[in-house]
Write an enzyme that holds these catalytic residues in place. Structure first.
Site, PDB file in Angstrom:
ATOM      1  N   GLU A 266     118.830  89.671  39.752  1.00 13.18           N
ATOM      2  CA  GLU A 266     117.706  88.781  39.421  1.00 13.18           C
ATOM      3  C   GLU A 266     117.419  87.804  40.562  1.00 13.18           C
ATOM      4  O   GLU A 266     116.260  87.513  40.869  1.00 13.18           O
ATOM      5  CB  GLU A 266     117.990  87.983  38.138  1.00 13.18           C
TER       6      GLU A 266
ATOM      7  N   ASP B 175     116.246 102.030  35.656  1.00 16.55           N
ATOM      8  CA  ASP B 175     114.879 102.046  36.199  1.00 16.55           C
ATOM      9  C   ASP B 175     114.684 101.814  37.704  1.00 16.55           C
ATOM     10  O   ASP B 175     114.357 102.730  38.463  1.00 16.55           O
ATOM     11  CB  ASP B 175     113.993 101.070  35.397  1.00 16.55           C
TER      12      ASP B 175
ATOM     13  N   GLU C 167     105.332  96.323  33.036  1.00 19.13           N
ATOM     14  CA  GLU C 167     105.424  97.701  33.548  1.00 19.13           C
ATOM     15  C   GLU C 167     104.173  98.545  33.319  1.00 19.13           C
ATOM     16  O   GLU C 167     103.748  99.303  34.197  1.00 19.13           O
ATOM     17  CB  GLU C 167     106.651  98.409  32.950  1.00 19.13           C
TER      18      GLU C 167
HETATM   19  C1  DMJ Z   1     111.243  92.450  36.070  1.00 17.48           C
HETATM   20  O1  DMJ Z   1     112.144  91.431  36.291  1.00 17.48           O
HETATM   21  C2  DMJ Z   1     111.414  93.545  37.056  1.00 17.48           C
HETATM   22  O2  DMJ Z   1     110.274  94.327  37.049  1.00 17.48           O
HETATM   23  C3  DMJ Z   1     112.599  94.409  36.786  1.00 17.48           C
HETATM   24  O3  DMJ Z   1     112.726  95.483  37.669  1.00 17.48           O
HETATM   25  C4  DMJ Z   1     112.568  94.959  35.395  1.00 17.48           C
HETATM   26  N1  DMJ Z   1     111.944  94.195  34.453  1.00 17.48           N
HETATM   27  C5  DMJ Z   1     111.407  92.898  34.642  1.00 17.48           C
HETATM   28  C6  DMJ Z   1     110.157  92.737  33.852  1.00 17.48           C
HETATM   29  O4  DMJ Z   1     110.108  93.466  32.691  1.00 17.48           O
END
Ligand code: DMJ
Length: 602
Positions: free
Chosen positions: A202, A334, A468
């Site tokens: 993060e 992901d 997304e």
């Molecule tokens: C974001 O912090 C980023 O896109 C991360 O890769 C996955 N999800 C959150 C938002 O949903």
């Protein structure tokens, strides 16, 4: 008589048949010039009469648009949050008038200036201003705003996550004063040496990504210096026997760890989503150590990469091997796949980064084996594979980044693959859009299950203002130019406006079937959701995709070709390190819970 004869000669000389005869002009070139001059003057007059109003109208339109913008800036500058709604309504009305004016120009075919699109773009900008002003007023300096209780909350160590995450969105939207205040806060208050156990992932995607992007957009060295300080602070996270980073690090003591619930393993998305930022930092500072750390991770994963290119979500940082865990394009898997493609794009697709593309294509082939269709409606979705090798007919909203990724991956693919990727992207985007449209609030839940004969059913009911789906719509719009993607994005935006907007910012929903709200404005709502929506309604020349690549938090980084770098794909891991598979048994919490804990809902 003589007089009469002269006058009758003169009148016959000027008679119409003579004037119209070419010889009349050819015999005396002076006459020809006079005629030509007359013709040109008349043409100009006629053209001018017809064109002037159009030009004037265009100028007027430009002026009106500038005035609306100035008005909006002026009014919103010092307005309280309570006053903002009426300003927004005022602006919407003005914009409507402007849209009406623009329509009369008859240039609707030009989608870049299409008044509806312009108006939608301005509404998204107004939403950003509402979100930002609320944050500024009630949570300045905190990580995020709690709009219901009108206070700040620190979920990321108190590093002002919303400020750093919003910088580039403010800049791109032309909110200069707001950007300047954010910039000054970063310069004066952002320090990293805090006694806080940070998520390496993060902190990297939000803070480091935000700082690098702001540097790329503005050239302001302050951002680069801050980025370097932060990266230095994070370096010990990669000090594991395999080079696989630990997920957590105390920013002061630099003590590293992984969560017990993950069986002390590192999770795939967390460990494999720092490459863009650290490579980018090395490119900009000339210091190779940052990229060496994160590229070693890929070298290690390459050694244990399965033939289908799909890695389980838990990797042991000691052995560098997968311990167990499901295969997923949703939470915890992901963005690892996203970054394989994007590092290749970031390096400008050169030989040095070719192996990233190869790994990505391998993963996409594996992903094809997880593609299923629902019945009776035939929604295409990406299923998961459990650690026991069973197919689970479930898809997270988080996996809705995949249509965008596939669309981006069409560049550089063989023609057959490119059309396969694009077709799949379109089908998946339709499913994701329906994650939204199938609920009473028109906002998507977090997880969906698919059952034969019953299409999709909502499993986890909250909505965290995630980006997304609109991210994918932006890529699809840019690739295909199909206006339906703009309309879908607009419908989703409308749902956010209706369900998530409060007088003091935007909140998620605890339950998308009832509209019950939570009390948190996620920083990625400003970094990603609103930015992608804004770009969806902007010309493609705003952050063109052949010059920029977005990190997973939607921070655009400039593409810088990587050439003349040694490509070293082999690195040894000490022999004595042993795999500790047994840890996986202790993973007992649900996927959604794990995702929430590992990524702060991200
Ligand atoms: C974001 O912090 C980023 O896109 C991360 O890769 C996955 N999800 C959150 C938002 O949903």
């Amino acid at each position: 008589m003589k007089e009469m004869a002269r006058s009758s000669r003169a009148s016959s000389r000027l008679s119409w048949p003579r004037i119209l005869h070419p010889l009349y002009y050819l015999r005396r070139p002076r006459r020809l010039f006079i005629l030509l001059g007359f013709f040109l003057a008349t043409t100009f007059l006629l053209w001018n009469q017809h064109k002037l109003p159009v030009l004037q109208q265009q100028q007027q339109q430009k002026l009106t648009s500038e005035l609306i913008e100035q008005d909006f800036q002026r009014l919103s500058k010092e307005a309280s949050v309570d006053e903002l709604s009426s300003i927004l309504i005022y602006k919407a009305t003005k914009d409507m008038e402007f849209a009406g004016d623009a329509k009369n120009l008859g240039n609707e075919s030009d989608s870049e200036h299409d008044p509806v699109t312009v108006w939608r773009r301005q509404q998204v900008k107004a939403a950003m201003l509402h979100a930002w002003s609320s944050y500024e007023k009630y949570a300045w300096g905190f990580d995020e705003l709690q709009p219901q209780s009108k206070q700040g909350i620190n979920e990321f160590g108190g590093f002002g996550a919303t400020i750093v995450d919003s910088l580039d969105t403010l800049y791109i939207m032309g909110l200069q004063k707001q950007f300047q205040r954010a910039r000054d806060w970063v310069a004066e208050h952002l320090v990293f040496n805090k006694n806080y156990e940070a998520s390496v992932f993060e902190t990297t995607i939000r803070l480091l990504g935000g700082l690098l992007s702001s540097y790329d957009l503005t050239g302001d060295m302050m951002f680069l210096h801050k980025a370097e300080q932060l990266a230095e602070q994070l370096m010990p996270a990669w000090d594991s026997p395999s080079g696989i980073p630990y997920n957590k690090m105390n920013m002061q003591s630099q003590h590293t760890s992984n969560s017990d619930w993950a069986g002390a393993s590192s999770t795939l998305a967390d460990l494999g989503t720092e490459q863009l930022e650290f490579i980018g930092l090395s490119q900009r500072t000339g210091n190779p150590k940052f990229k060496q750390r994160v590229e070693k991770v890929i070298m290690q994963l390459r050694k244990v990469f399965p033939s289908d290119g799909l890695l389980p979500i838990y990797i042991n940082p000691n052995s560098g091997k997968p311990t167990a865990g499901k295969i997923t394009f949703g939470a915890m898997g992901d963005s690892f796949y996203e970054y394989l493609l994007k590092v290749w794009i970031q390096g400008n697709k050169t030989e040095v980064v070719k192996h990233y593309r190869e790994m990505w294509e391998q993963s996409m082939e594996g992903m094809m084996g997880l593609i299923m269709k629902s019945s009776p409606s035939g929604y295409t979705y990406i299923a998961e594979r459990t650690s026991r090798d069973a197919i689970r007919k479930k898809m997270d909203e988080l996996a809705c980044f995949a249509p965008g990724m596939l669309t981006l991956g069409t560049e550089g693919a063989s023609p057959e693959k490119a059309s396969k990727y694009l077709e799949l992207a379109k089908e998946l985007a339709w499913t994701c859009y329906n994650f939204y449209m199938s609920t009473p609030t028109k906002l998507a839940g977090e997880e969906y299950y698919f059952t034969d004969g019953n299409d999709m059913s909502l499993r986890t009911k909250y909505n965290l203002l995630r980006p997304e789906t609109v991210e994918s719509l932006m890529y699809l719009w840019r690739k295909t130019g199909d206006p339906k993607y703009r309309d879908w994005g607009w419908n989703i935006f409308q749902a956010f406006e209706l369900q998530s907007r409060t007088p003091f910012g935007y909140v998620g929903l605890k339950d998308v079937t009832t509209g019950r709200q939570d009390n948190r404005m996620q920083s990625y709502f400003l970094a990603e959701t609103l930015k992608y929506l804004y770009l969806l309604f902007s010309p493609s020349s705003v952050i063109p995709l052949d010059e920029w690549v977005f990190n997973t938090e939607a921070h655009p980084l400039r593409i810088i070709p990587r050439v003349h770098e040694p490509v070293s794909l082999e690195e040894e891991i000490p022999e004595e390190v042993i795999d500790t598979d047994a840890q996986t048994d202790s993973i007992l919490i649900s996927d959604a819970e794990a995702a929430k804990r590992s990524r702060n809902g991200g």
